[in-house]
Each structure stands twice: as C-alpha cells, then as structure tokens.
Scaffold this motif. Structure first.
Motif, PDB file in Angstrom:
ATOM      1  N   VAL A 685       0.836  -1.636  -0.042  1.00  0.00           N
ATOM      2  CA  VAL A 685       0.094   0.023  -0.280  1.00  0.00           C
ATOM      3  C   VAL A 685       0.806   1.045   0.095  1.00  0.00           C
ATOM      4  O   VAL A 685       1.975   1.683   0.706  1.00  0.00           O
ATOM      5  CB  VAL A 685      -0.765   0.264   1.156  1.00  0.00           C
ATOM      6  CG1 VAL A 685      -1.825   1.158   1.005  1.00  0.00           C
ATOM      7  CG2 VAL A 685      -1.670  -1.285   1.489  1.00  0.00           C
ATOM      8  N   ASP A 686       0.527   1.957  -1.292  1.00  0.00           N
ATOM      9  CA  ASP A 686       1.361   3.657  -1.430  1.00  0.00           C
ATOM     10  C   ASP A 686       2.931   3.017  -0.567  1.00  0.00           C
ATOM     11  O   ASP A 686       3.802   3.810  -0.830  1.00  0.00           O
ATOM     12  CB  ASP A 686       0.699   4.350  -0.493  1.00  0.00           C
ATOM     13  CG  ASP A 686      -0.137   5.180  -0.301  1.00  0.00           C
ATOM     14  OD1 ASP A 686      -0.305   4.582  -1.791  1.00  0.00           O
ATOM     15  OD2 ASP A 686      -0.653   5.533   0.262  1.00  0.00           O
ATOM     16  N   GLY A 687       3.449   1.879  -1.059  1.00  0.00           N
ATOM     17  CA  GLY A 687       4.469   1.119  -1.413  1.00  0.00           C
ATOM     18  C   GLY A 687       5.319   0.797  -0.415  1.00  0.00           C
ATOM     19  O   GLY A 687       6.540  -0.457  -0.452  1.00  0.00           O
ATOM     20  N   THR A 688       4.474   0.895  -0.041  1.00  0.00           N
ATOM     21  CA  THR A 688       5.120  -0.374   1.127  1.00  0.00           C
ATOM     22  C   THR A 688       4.293  -1.786   1.605  1.00  0.00           C
ATOM     23  O   THR A 688       3.008  -1.545   1.203  1.00  0.00           O
ATOM     24  CB  THR A 688       4.689   0.334   2.991  1.00  0.00           C
ATOM     25  OG1 THR A 688       5.121   1.724   2.606  1.00  0.00           O
ATOM     26  CG2 THR A 688       4.867  -0.524   4.168  1.00  0.00           C
ATOM     27  N   VAL A 689       5.177  -2.936   2.302  1.00  0.00           N
ATOM     28  CA  VAL A 689       4.759  -4.383   1.812  1.00  0.00           C
ATOM     29  C   VAL A 689       3.785  -4.573   3.655  1.00  0.00           C
ATOM     30  O   VAL A 689       4.177  -3.617   4.079  1.00  0.00           O
ATOM     31  CB  VAL A 689       5.655  -5.336   1.848  1.00  0.00           C
ATOM     32  CG1 VAL A 689       5.540  -6.491   2.518  1.00  0.00           C
ATOM     33  CG2 VAL A 689       6.673  -4.910   1.082  1.00  0.00           C
ATOM     34  N   GLN A 690       2.645  -5.106   3.702  1.00  0.00           N
ATOM     35  CA  GLN A 690       2.010  -4.543   4.521  1.00  0.00           C
ATOM     36  C   GLN A 690       2.039  -6.781   4.657  1.00  0.00           C
ATOM     37  O   GLN A 690       1.413  -7.774   4.175  1.00  0.00           O
ATOM     38  CB  GLN A 690       0.380  -4.405   3.928  1.00  0.00           C
ATOM     39  CG  GLN A 690      -0.198  -2.725   3.303  1.00  0.00           C
ATOM     40  CD  GLN A 690       0.649  -2.138   4.044  1.00  0.00           C
ATOM     41  OE1 GLN A 690       0.093  -1.902   5.936  1.00  0.00           O
ATOM     42  NE2 GLN A 690       1.448  -0.855   4.644  1.00  0.00           N
ATOM     43  N   PRO A 691       2.142  -6.780   6.028  1.00  0.00           N
ATOM     44  CA  PRO A 691       2.091  -7.828   6.505  1.00  0.00           C
ATOM     45  C   PRO A 691       1.165  -8.440   7.364  1.00  0.00           C
ATOM     46  O   PRO A 691       0.316  -9.019   7.143  1.00  0.00           O
ATOM     47  CB  PRO A 691       3.270  -7.905   8.091  1.00  0.00           C
ATOM     48  CG  PRO A 691       3.411  -5.583   8.760  1.00  0.00           C
ATOM     49  CD  PRO A 691       2.571  -5.524   6.800  1.00  0.00           C
ATOM     50  N   LYS A 692      -0.214  -7.107   7.243  1.00  0.00           N
ATOM     51  CA  LYS A 692      -1.442  -7.539   7.484  1.00  0.00           C
ATOM     52  C   LYS A 692      -2.087  -7.755   6.396  1.00  0.00           C
ATOM     53  O   LYS A 692      -3.590  -7.400   6.644  1.00  0.00           O
ATOM     54  CB  LYS A 692      -1.733  -6.816   8.755  1.00  0.00           C
ATOM     55  CG  LYS A 692      -1.128  -7.140  10.124  1.00  0.00           C
ATOM     56  CD  LYS A 692      -1.620  -6.396  11.118  1.00  0.00           C
ATOM     57  CE  LYS A 692      -1.279  -6.646  12.672  1.00  0.00           C
ATOM     58  NZ  LYS A 692      -1.832  -5.712  14.069  1.00  0.00           N
ATOM     59  N   ALA A 693      -2.156  -8.509   5.058  1.00  0.00           N
ATOM     60  CA  ALA A 693      -2.515  -8.537   4.355  1.00  0.00           C
ATOM     61  C   ALA A 693      -2.484  -9.984   3.891  1.00  0.00           C
ATOM     62  O   ALA A 693      -1.500 -10.558   4.150  1.00  0.00           O
ATOM     63  CB  ALA A 693      -1.672  -7.720   3.271  1.00  0.00           C
ATOM     64  N   THR A 694      -3.824 -10.467   3.137  1.00  0.00           N
ATOM     65  CA  THR A 694      -4.445 -11.529   2.800  1.00  0.00           C
ATOM     66  C   THR A 694      -4.744 -11.517   0.969  1.00  0.00           C
ATOM     67  O   THR A 694      -5.105 -10.235   0.880  1.00  0.00           O
ATOM     68  CB  THR A 694      -5.200 -12.197   3.803  1.00  0.00           C
ATOM     69  OG1 THR A 694      -6.085 -11.624   3.824  1.00  0.00           O
ATOM     70  CG2 THR A 694      -4.476 -12.853   5.059  1.00  0.00           C
ATOM     71  N   ILE A 695      -4.268 -12.280   0.574  1.00  0.00           N
ATOM     72  CA  ILE A 695      -5.592 -12.887  -0.478  1.00  0.00           C
ATOM     73  C   ILE A 695      -5.743 -13.928  -0.616  1.00  0.00           C
ATOM     74  O   ILE A 695      -5.091 -15.023  -0.658  1.00  0.00           O
ATOM     75  CB  ILE A 695      -3.974 -12.669  -1.590  1.00  0.00           C
ATOM     76  CG1 ILE A 695      -2.971 -11.128  -2.055  1.00  0.00           C
ATOM     77  CG2 ILE A 695      -5.073 -12.629  -3.424  1.00  0.00           C
ATOM     78  CD1 ILE A 695      -2.169 -10.962  -2.763  1.00  0.00           C
ATOM     79  N   ASN A 696      -6.965 -14.272  -0.583  1.00  0.00           N
ATOM     80  CA  ASN A 696      -8.150 -15.410  -0.957  1.00  0.00           C
ATOM     81  C   ASN A 696      -8.329 -15.557  -2.495  1.00  0.00           C
ATOM     82  O   ASN A 696      -8.775 -14.378  -3.067  1.00  0.00           O
ATOM     83  CB  ASN A 696      -9.290 -14.509  -0.439  1.00  0.00           C
ATOM     84  CG  ASN A 696     -10.461 -16.571  -0.422  1.00  0.00           C
ATOM     85  OD1 ASN A 696     -10.410 -17.131  -1.140  1.00  0.00           O
ATOM     86  ND2 ASN A 696     -10.699 -16.593   0.921  1.00  0.00           N
ATOM     87  N   PHE A 697      -7.518 -16.072  -3.469  1.00  0.00           N
ATOM     88  CA  PHE A 697      -7.027 -16.498  -4.022  1.00  0.00           C
ATOM     89  C   PHE A 697      -8.546 -17.366  -4.776  1.00  0.00           C
ATOM     90  O   PHE A 697      -8.928 -17.152  -6.043  1.00  0.00           O
ATOM     91  CB  PHE A 697      -6.444 -17.259  -4.628  1.00  0.00           C
ATOM     92  CG  PHE A 697      -4.898 -16.766  -4.261  1.00  0.00           C
ATOM     93  CD1 PHE A 697      -4.535 -16.286  -5.020  1.00  0.00           C
ATOM     94  CD2 PHE A 697      -3.523 -17.808  -3.353  1.00  0.00           C
ATOM     95  CE1 PHE A 697      -3.242 -15.386  -4.445  1.00  0.00           C
ATOM     96  CE2 PHE A 697      -2.516 -16.658  -3.480  1.00  0.00           C
ATOM     97  CZ  PHE A 697      -2.321 -15.840  -3.693  1.00  0.00           C
TER      98      PHE A 697
END
Length: 959
Positions: A685-697
């Motif tokens: 987000v805005d160039g910063t990796v988010q450790p509390k992010a998930t992707i549900n494929f």
C-alpha cells in the motif's frame, strides 16, 4: 457473306482444325493428377500421393494452377477434395483405425467430382486446340475471340449451306466427328471468352450459338441426304449428338458426363418446337408440312436408336473418357496416398516423453475441409463433402502425463475391480471408501501411446506414470510434480518421495471399510519405453479413484473439447457468441468457470484449427492441504472445486491499482486515496509491504490493515479484483481501533480500483485515464462506455501502438523483431460488460471501427447498419499468458471499396478516392493474434495476410 477481312482468317482456322489430332486422354489425365495433387486443399496429403510423368514433356511448371492460360485453382481444389473423399471411402477399414471415413460424404463427393471433371475436360480440350494452332504458327482461340465481329462471322459461316455441304457432310460420311465437335466448341469459346462457360447444362444450352449451329447442320444434312432414308437419318442424329458432347451436358440436378444417347435425346428434345425450327431452318425456306416431316423423321429415328442404346453408348465423349481414365488409373494412387497418410506417424518431445501422433495428415485435411464448408466460402458448395470434424479420440494423441499401464486394477462401486483399459461409459467407479462415494465413467476415452517410464512402491511392479498424482497424508503429491503441473497448471502438488504416506484401501475392503496409510519405503522406476497408458474420466463424482488400491487424483480436464462442443455445435456460427451470453442452460458453465474461460475455449475450438483441452482444474489455496484423513481431504477439495477462481490468476498478478472514491471522500488524513500493488501474492500500500494483508485466491479478494502515519487511526481495506485483472471494487474503513468490532456506514467509503496512467511505463503502451475510456459503441473517446441494444457495454482500458513486418515470417524461422517494420496503427484492449454483469475481454481496432462508422454515415441512414468488421476471441497459452485473436470477417469486402479495387494489395489500402474517407489501412489481414505479458504493457504476435486464393483466405504469416 461479306466478312470484312475475316475470310482468310476463318479459312486458315478451318484448315488447321481439320488436321488436328484428337485430344490425348491419358496424358491429360496425368496432367490433371499432378496439378490436383499440388492444389491448396491437398497440401497435407501431397507428400503421400505419388507424381506421374508430366505432360507435355517440355512443360516448365507442370504443378502450376494454370491450364489454357487460365487460373483454375478453384477447380483443382474441388478435384482434389472430391477425389480424396472418394479415395478415403475406398480405403480398407483395417487401415482407417479411427474411422475418419465417417466424417466424409462419398456420395456428395462423387457428384462434385463428376461436375468438376466436366469443367476440367473443357479446359483440357481448349488447351489442346490452342496448342495445336500455336504449333502451326496460327492465331490461337485466345487471339481470335478478341477479333471484333469475328464471332458473328464464324456463326454465320457455320450455318451456310455451302460450308455444311463441303465440311460437315464430309465429316459425317467419312465416319468422323472431331472437326465438327471442335467447331461447335470454338463458337461457344468465342461467345463466352474461354473454356469457363463450357459446357452448358439443360435449358441454358438452347441460347448457345452452338445449339443454333448444330440445329442448322441437322436440318441441312437431313434435307440433302436422308429425306427418304431411315438409315441415313439415324446416322445424322447420332453424328449431331456426338458433335454436341463438347458443349452440352444435359442434367437436372447433377451435371456430369453423360452417355451419347442421353446427350442426343436431350439435344433433340425441343426440336419440334416451331420457335427452335425457325432458328434452325428459317420459316421462309420450307413449308410447315416439310418441317413436320423433318420433326417426325427425327422422332422416329430416336425411337429406333433407343432400341440399341447400349451399342450407341459404347462411343465415349472426351469428358466421359477423361472421367473413366481418371477412375481407372489415378484414383488408386489417391487411395494409396490416403491410406499411407492414415498410417503416418510423427513424434515430438514433451515433458512426459516422446509423443507419437498417427494419421495427422488426414485428420488435418478433414478438419480444414469441414471448417471450410462450415465457416468459409465452402458453405456455398452444392454438395457438402465433409460431415463432421474428424474423430479426435485417437489413442496416439495427447499428453498422457497422468496415466497407468494396461492391467492396472480400478475399483468399482461394488468393490470388484476391472482392468483400466476395459472400462466403458456408465461404469460406476469408487471415488471414496469412507464414507463411500461413487462416480460414473464418461464417454471420454483417455489412452495414449508414449515413451514414458513407470513407477511403483515398496517392491511392487511399477504401474503409474511419474506425473500421476497420489493422495497422501500431507496432500497431493507426484513423483514428477512439474510434469503434473504442466498438464494442469492450476493444481497444487508436491514431490512424492520415500518417507511419505499414501492412502490405500484396507486389505479387507469392501467388507472392511476405510484406508490404511502406507509408508513409501522404496520407489521403483523403469526405464523409458514406448507403451500404451490409460486414464479415467468421470462424468460425475469426486475427482478421485483407486488404482491397484491406491487413492489417486483425477488430473484430466473436467471440461473437454468433446463435452462442450457437443453442446455448442447445435447453434449456428452467427449466433453462437450471442447465444452463450443468454442461454440459461449454459449459465452454470459461466458461473463455475467464468465467462472468460468459456468464451475463450468456445472461440478456439469452434473457429480455429488448434486443438487445446477445453477447461482446466483450478485449485488455489494459501497453503498446502494437510488433513488427518483422505475423507476430510477430498471434502475440502470438492469445496475448492465449487469455488474455482477464473480469469487472470492473482498468484501471478503483478499490477498497481489506484483507488478512486465512488462518493465524496471523508478521509481527512490525505487528499488522495492509496495505491495498492499486488505482486505475486504480496500486497503493498503506497509502496510499503503490508504484513497484515491477505489474498484469497478463491473469491479474488484482497484485504489489508495498516496504521496511518498522520493520524492515530487505522485504515482497513477490502478489494474484489475483476476476472480480467484490470480493476476491482471494494470499500475502505478508517477506525481508531486496530480490530474494529462495530462501525457505521458514514465511516466507510466505497471505492473502485483502476490502472494508473502510463507515466513511468513502456511508451509503446498508451494507457487512458478513467475519464478518457474508449467506447466502441460510440466510436469516439468519451467519459463513459455506451450501452448497446442488448444492454451491454464495451470499455477500452489500454491502447497499444502496433508495428507490423512487411517481410513474410517463414514457419521454420524464429523471429521476435520485425525485419521490415511499418506502423500498424492502434489496438485497444478492454472488456464487454453484459447485461447480466459478466465481463468478457475484448479487443478493438479503432481504424476498422472508424471506417465502418464512416460507411454507415455515408450509405446507411436508416436502422440497418453494417455490423463490426471483425470478431475477437481469447485463449490462455501454455505459458499461462493471455492471447487475443482477431478475425477480420469483412476482409474480402474491403479491397472492392478501396482505391486499389480488385487489384488489391496487402499493405496501405486507402479509401479517399472511392469513399472520400481519409483513412489508410496499414495491412489487410485475415486474422491477427497477440500475446500479453503479465503487466499488459507489451504485446507480441503475428498476423496472416488476406489472400483470396488460399483456403480460408489465410495468406502469408507476418510478424
């Protein structure tokens, strides 16, 4: 009769024709064989059909499409197709292993063959006459037909009494007919500008110059020699019938070479008509009673001749002789060639070993032929020679990656076993032992002949290919997982090695239900060898079964060419795309596999010659499956099956989205909404990796939470990414809590995700901002897509600047850059949003859209308008990239409205002089395809130039 200078020319023509030899039948049969063998439609069969000695011996190009100085390409194509179909039907069934003969229609091919042999015989005869005249240094028929007034002069001279008495009567009483036959042919040749109008059929003949001439001959010969002689009358009637065989082929429904008596009887069928008599003898020359005498004499002669019809028919017209000689000498060569093509094998390397394909030349020829009749100009054939696509259930074809050797025991629903090669449709297969579940065998036969090794466990005889997938206590595994993934790129499979535990039916099954976990203590693998291997395909049930007791996965495509084509081929080609959007019966396919997948496969399988498995098994999870029991594992897999993602895979997506508010922003901490970047499963987000992010494929959702630096609050976001990977919809929430439990609607803002403008990216790609999307329906740049008559709309997201190569791209040459580059204009990419909300990717060619709209503005002011000049289809390549194909449906129409007219060129077609449109088409192509990279920034591909003389009008390939 005054000839205006034609007398000497006519006299020389008569003298030359009088001494010409009869047409040599066997040499011309050889000539037609070599030319037909080299035709466009026989190109895949040509290597198997032997050549014969050329005729004439000094012909520098015996395989050319020219005869009598005229291009007869279409006739040669018809000759090769009809002969090949007849030959295939004559091949012994033992050589036609895959029953390709069931895909052709030999009865229709026989009709087409008989008609085309008539036309080809006419060209042969014309060439024979012209070569004879040329050898004497005389003007050819090509020269004489353009001589002003010569046709009328010759027609008059041929009906002169003095000519008939001097030349025709001599031919009659000497027992000859060659001179008279040739003169009738020549007068029609002059009339119709060559051999292309000869012979005439049925009533068309009554208006031919030769009919008027032969009628005058018949009358004058009878009047002078046979008024009181039945025998001479019979001789005259037969003589005129023989002479007319060069120009007349009586037939109602099926033009073909006819026996002599049939030609003679039909020639005199209307001889009693006063209208025709006046043309033959002139009303002033004889009283009506005399005319009646002649008519009666002819009718009585025909009655007498009918009694000896078989004897009369022993004489053969040259077209009949040509047909019989072809059947007797050349058809066997085509039959041998087709038979050899059925046995032909070629090999190619895959990750699973050496693949062998059998009968591909014949398979390709039938595929091309059926496609030509179904979707191209072949639809105008009076008799369709191809019934269907060729049989694709060939043993020696396909991947064969996940299979078993013959003799492998498959467990049935009742607990018994059957050899895998003996399974048949509707057999009930055990798919799970605890709790017991069953599947049903489909009509898809999975069998392959390949060079491959076999693997086995713990000292048992090897039985499975290395790519086959086994259920283990730690998920799906295969000895060669890379090969398994190549066969099904969407599956998650690990390495199977010593130490893993596989599931096997309990030894007491079916009396004792359940599995035992068997540790793999050793792996045995044979050397690679050519062998038959087999697989299982289920119509319903879990995607699993039991081989030699082991629980194995079914890695064969769930949707195949056969299953979906059987559903869709019932619709006409024109309506297919429209129908699949609205047919309720097909909605489950769209819902399960996505509109993109179904439409891509539909287009490739029904409109192209490529053979690509239809549908794939898509499973995506965030971590490997690990379950305590196979029942729990299969239940989870079944649930994953029902939630298969479709479209661009998020695990491979690399793209940045700018969030745009759908209402007034309430964020006080910033003026703009964040940019979200997805890079191969990672969220920034805005160039910063988010450790509390998930992707549900599975449901294509992206979620993140982050602490805002300028406030004491937190930002929580969720996006659903569209199937094309080019946008999304979602919501943002700003809360003082890191894990909010409650919030109001005023705390949220609905957003949409769009691709940023092209700044900082490859300049070859023009990316439009959200406010400058291209609307195909509006045919202009506009603020929003326009809704069409069906309630759908087209939105263009990207524009690409194309570069074409004027140099031909040879099949054996690898090329990534153009040799002779020219500008190719713009190509637009976006999506069509149906009224039901389905997004279907699409491509646009702005130049063609502008040209169509300009023509509509000029010539179509009412409700009727020209439709789009092209259609677009999509596919996924073996590397996982998206491919778009554009078919230019109106390619044949464009040259005729361009400034070049019929003498069209492939490049730089302008329309300024003819239509007053200042537009130039860079290249006239029949089809074009492009492959996208993952960033959708660069395209690579090729086009096929439009060529009206090639089958399907597909010409040279260009980069």
């Amino acid at each position: 009769m005054s000839g205006g200078g034609h007398e000497e020319v006519f006299r020389r023509l008569v003298e030359d024709v009088r001494v010409l030899d009869p047409i040599p039948i066997d040499p011309y049969v050889r000539r037609l064989h070599n030319k037909s063998r080299n035709s466009d439609f026989a190109r895949t069969l040509k290597p198997f059909i032997s050549t014969v000695p050329k005729f004439p011996q000094d012909d520098p190009d015996p395989d050319s499409y020219y005869m009598d100085e005229i291009n007869i390409r279409d006739l040669l194509n018809e000759m090769s197709d009809s002969t090949s179909v007849i030959a295939l039907s004559r091949v012994h069934p033992s050589r036609d292993k895959y029953d390709f003969a069931s895909s052709v229609h030999p009865q229709n091919a026989q009709k087409a063959y008989e008609k085309v042999i008539l036309s080809l015989a006419s060209y042969c005869f014309g060439e024979h006459l012209n070569q004879g005249l040329r050898s004497k240094g005389s003007p050819t028929l090509h020269d004489l037909k353009n001589r002003y007034g010569f046709l009328d002069y010759v027609k008059g001279m041929l009906q002169e009494d003095r000519f008939i008495r001097a030349e025709i009567a001599t031919d009659l009483f000497n027992g000859h007919h060659q001179f008279s036959l040739a003169m009738l042919y020549i007068i029609d040749y002059f009339k119709y500008g060559g051999a292309n109008g000869i012979p005439a059929y049925n009533e068309d003949y009554w208006n031919r110059p030769s009919y008027e001439v032969v009628g005058a001959w018949s009358w004058r010969l009878w009047e002078d020699n046979a008024r009181n002689s039945k025998e001479t009358t019979d001789k005259i009637v037969q003589f005129c019938g023989k002479s007319a065989t060069s120009v007349f082929a009586p037939s109602k429904d099926n033009p073909k070479p006819q026996p002599l008596f049939t030609v003679t009887k039909n020639l005199y069928a209307e001889i009693g008509s006063r209208h025709n008599l006046s043309a033959h003898i002139g009303e002033s020359t004889r009283a009506i009673d005399d005319n009646a005498d002649y008519v009666q004499a002819v009718q009585q002669s025909l009655e007498r001749l009918q009694l000896k019809e078989d004897i009369i028919n022993e004489w053969e017209a040259y077209c009949m002789a040509l047909k019989n000689a072809w059947t007797a000498t050349m058809l066997a060569k085509w039959e041998q060639g087709i038979g050899d093509g059925l046995q032909d094998q070629y090999s190619y390397q895959t990750s699973n070993g050496t693949m062998v394909v059998t009968g591909e030349p014949v398979h390709k020829w039938i595929s091309d032929g059926f496609g030509y009749e179904e979707y191209s100009s072949g639809a105008n054939r009076p008799w369709r020679m191809f019934r269907s696509w060729p049989n694709d259930n060939r043993e020696l074809v396909g991947g064969g990656g996940s299979c078993f050797r013959a003799g492998t025991k498959i467990t049935l629903a009742d607990g018994k076993t059957a050899k895998i090669e003996e399974l048949s449709e509707w057999d009930r297969i055990l798919t799970l032992a605890e709790p017991e579940q069953y599947g049903v065998m489909s009509d898809e036969r999975v069998s392959h002949h390949i060079d491959v090794s076999l693997v086995g466990f713990n000292g048992e005889t090897p039985f499975a290919t290395p790519a086959h997938i086994f259920h283990t206590t730690t998920g799906l595994r295969a000895v060669d997982p890379r090969a398994a993934i190549r066969e099904n790129p969407w599956i998650k499979v690990g390495q199977l090695a010593v130490g893993h535990f596989v599931y096997r039916l309990d030894e007491g099954y079916p009396h004792k239900k359940g599995y035992e976990a068997v540790e793999i203590k050793s792996l045995e693998q044979t050397s690679s060898a050519s062998r038959m291997v087999y697989g299982v395909h289920l119509r319903q049930g879990l995607r699993s079964y039991h081989a030699n007791g082991f629980l194995v996965a079914l890695n064969y495509p769930e949707i195949t060419t056969k299953s979906i084509s059987n559903q869709l081929k019932k619709f006409s080609a024109r309506k297919r795309l429209s129908l699949v959007r609205h047919i309720q019966e097909l909605r489950p396919l769209f819902e399960r596999f996505g509109a993109q997948t179904v439409c891509e496969r539909l287009s490739m399988e029904l409109y192209d010659t490529k053979r690509i498995p239809l549908g794939r098994n898509i499973r995506s999870t965030t971590k490997p499956l690990s379950f305590a029991s196979p029942g729990a594992q299969l239940t989870a897999l079944a649930q994953a099956e029902s939630q298969k993602p479709c479209g661009v895979r998020l695990e491979n997506l690399i793209r940045t989205f700018r969030l745009v508010s759908r209402k007034s922003s309430r964020f006080s901490h910033r003026n703009t909404l964040p940019e979200i970047t997805i890079m191969e499963g990672q969220v920034s987000v805005d160039g910063t990796v988010q450790p509390k992010a998930t992707i549900n494929f599975q449901d294509r959702s992206v979620c993140w939470s982050r602490k805002l630096s300028q406030t004491h609050g937190y930002e929580h976001g969720m996006l659903y990414i569209h199937v094309d990977g080019l946008g999304g919809d979602g919501v943002l929430l700003v809360s003082p809590e890191a894990e909010p439990q409650t919030f109001s609607e005023n705390d949220t803002i609905p957003v949409k995700a769009v691709v940023p403008s092209a700044g900082g990216h490859d300049p070859s790609v023009q990316r439009l901002s959200e406010k400058r999307l291209f609307s195909k329906n509006a045919a202009r740049l506009g603020p929003a897509p326009k809704v069409d008559d069906e309630g759908g709309s087209t939105t263009i997201l990207y524009y690409y600047s194309m570069t074409f190569d004027k140099a031909v791209w040879d099949p054996d040459v690898k090329r990534s850059q153009p040799v002779s580059p020219i500008s190719g204009g713009l190509l637009g990419y976006g999506y069509y949003l149906t009224s039901e909300g389905l997004r279907i990717p699409t491509m646009t060619v702005p130049f063609l859209d502008q040209l169509r709209d300009r023509i509509n503005d000029l010539f179509y002011q009412g409700e009727t308008k020209l439709d789009a000049f092209y259609t677009t289809t999509f596919d996924i390549t073996s590397e996982g990239d998206q491919r778009a194909a554009i078919q230019l449906n109106q390619a044949a129409f464009l040259p005729f409205i361009s400034d070049t007219g019929e003498d069209f060129a492939s490049f730089n077609l302008s329309f300024k002089e003819t239509l007053g449109i200042d537009l130039t088409l860079p290249c006239l192509y029949q089809s074009l395809y492009v492959d996208f990279d993952w960033l959708y920034e660069n395209l690579t591909g090729a086009l096929y130039a439009y060529d009206p003389i090639m089958r399907g009008m597909k010409g040279n390939r260009q980069v």
